[in-house]
Design an enzyme around this catalytic site. Structure first.
Site, short mmCIF file in Angstrom:
data_model
loop_
_atom_site.label_atom_id
_atom_site.label_comp_id
_atom_site.label_asym_id
_atom_site.label_seq_id
_atom_site.Cartn_x
_atom_site.Cartn_y
_atom_site.Cartn_z
N GLY A 28 2.00 -4.40 -0.61
CA GLY A 28 1.70 -5.48 -0.77
C GLY A 28 2.97 -6.29 -0.40
O GLY A 28 4.09 -5.95 -0.44
N THR A 30 4.72 -8.42 -2.49
CA THR A 30 5.64 -8.44 -3.46
C THR A 30 6.60 -6.88 -3.34
O THR A 30 7.74 -7.03 -3.58
CB THR A 30 5.18 -8.74 -5.01
OG1 THR A 30 4.23 -9.92 -4.77
CG2 THR A 30 6.14 -9.10 -5.91
N GLU A 104 -2.43 4.08 -5.25
CA GLU A 104 -1.66 3.31 -6.26
C GLU A 104 -1.67 3.79 -7.58
O GLU A 104 -0.87 4.09 -8.63
CB GLU A 104 -1.89 2.01 -6.00
CG GLU A 104 -1.39 1.24 -4.71
CD GLU A 104 -1.64 -0.47 -4.73
OE1 GLU A 104 -0.89 -0.90 -4.10
OE2 GLU A 104 -2.53 -0.76 -5.38
C1 5RP Z 1 -2.47 -3.55 -2.98
C2 5RP Z 1 -2.33 -4.11 -4.36
C3 5RP Z 1 -1.22 -5.27 -4.30
O1 5RP Z 1 -0.16 -4.58 -5.17
C4 5RP Z 1 -1.75 -6.45 -4.87
O2 5RP Z 1 -2.88 -6.88 -4.21
C5 5RP Z 1 -0.63 -7.57 -4.99
O3 5RP Z 1 -0.34 -7.93 -3.52
P1 5RP Z 1 0.67 -8.98 -3.33
O4 5RP Z 1 2.08 -9.02 -3.85
O5 5RP Z 1 0.86 -9.19 -1.82
O6 5RP Z 1 0.02 -10.21 -3.83
O7 5RP Z 1 -2.74 -3.94 -5.49
O8 5RP Z 1 -3.48 -2.52 -3.14
#
Ligand code: 5RP
Length: 218
Positions: A28, A30, A104
């Site tokens: 993602g 972040t 994950e």
């Molecule tokens: C992917 C995830 C991501 O960590 C979650 O969606 C957060 O994403 P972002 O940092 O782009 O908001 O669980 O499967």
């Protein structure tokens, strides 16, 4: 500024990385800030190896010069850093907007320590507002959708498949009073391969917002 907040949370978490560690790299926007920072540190001499939670993360890590290990050969991970769609005070999280929640969760479960990084928009009183992604064996699509409806969810099938080639059904619950019971109910449906409720995995969260980072511990 959300990107600044995400970056600040990611940099705070990367401070916990030490030479010699095997790191779980989340997925993602972040997590991408953490991967970028780890790449800089590797170029400056940090010695780490990593496992990736998605194909996107794998290619990002390669480009950053981080040495990757095949997770199939690994029995434990020192530290995983990953994002979330919702996180609450109990360190219950919902993950999977990016569709990577199955890998994950496996990597998080293998980790001695798991850190969530997020901007403050992800912090909630109680998880349950975000869509809850469910990874499903394609063969079981109709059956699982009906069972999810029985659990009270409205459902939407994603157009994209997961990295594993499975389908993802987003489940929308009007309320989620008991996430633990829901997680058990989901896991008990044959054909459900994984879901985005992370209830035991998260040890710590760094949340960026308003120019500072706060830390939540289990
Ligand atoms: C992917 C995830 C991501 O960590 C979650 O969606 C957060 O994403 P972002 O940092 O782009 O908001 O669980 O499967």
């Amino acid at each position: 500024m959300t990107d600044d907040d995400k970056r600040a949370a990611a940099l705070a978490a990367v401070e916990e990385v030490k030479s010699g560690m095997l790191i779980g790299l989340g997925t993602g926007s972040t997590a991408a800030f953490a991967i970028g920072r780890l790449g800089e540190l590797v170029r400056a001499g940090l010695k780490i190896r990593a496992v990736a939670t998605s194909l996107r993360t794998e290619s990002m890590a390669r480009m950053a010069g981080i040495t990757l290990v095949d997770f199939a050969t690994v029995d434990s991970v020192d530290l995983t850093i990953d994002g979330a769609d919702e996180i609450d005070e109990r360190l219950f999280a919902i993950k999977g907007a990016g569709g990577a929640m199955l890998r994950e969760k496996i990597v998080a479960a293998a980790s001695r320590r798991m850190i969530v990084i997020a901007d403050s928009s992800k912090r909630v009183d109680r998880v349950g507002k975000a869509k809850l992604p469910v990874e499903v064996l394609p063969f079981a699509r109709g059956f699982v959708a009906t069972r999810l409806a029985d659990l009270g969810a409205k459902t939407a099938l994603r157009a994209e498949r997961s990295d594993q080639g499975n389908i993802i059904i987003d489940a929308f619950f009007a309320e989620m009073p008991d996430p633990c019971a829901l997680a058990m109910g989901l896991s008990a449906i044959p054909g459900v391969l994984g879901h985005g409720l992370f209830l035991d995995e998260v040890d710590c969260a760094y949340i960026g917002g308003g120019g500072r980072v706060i830390r939540l511990d289990r």
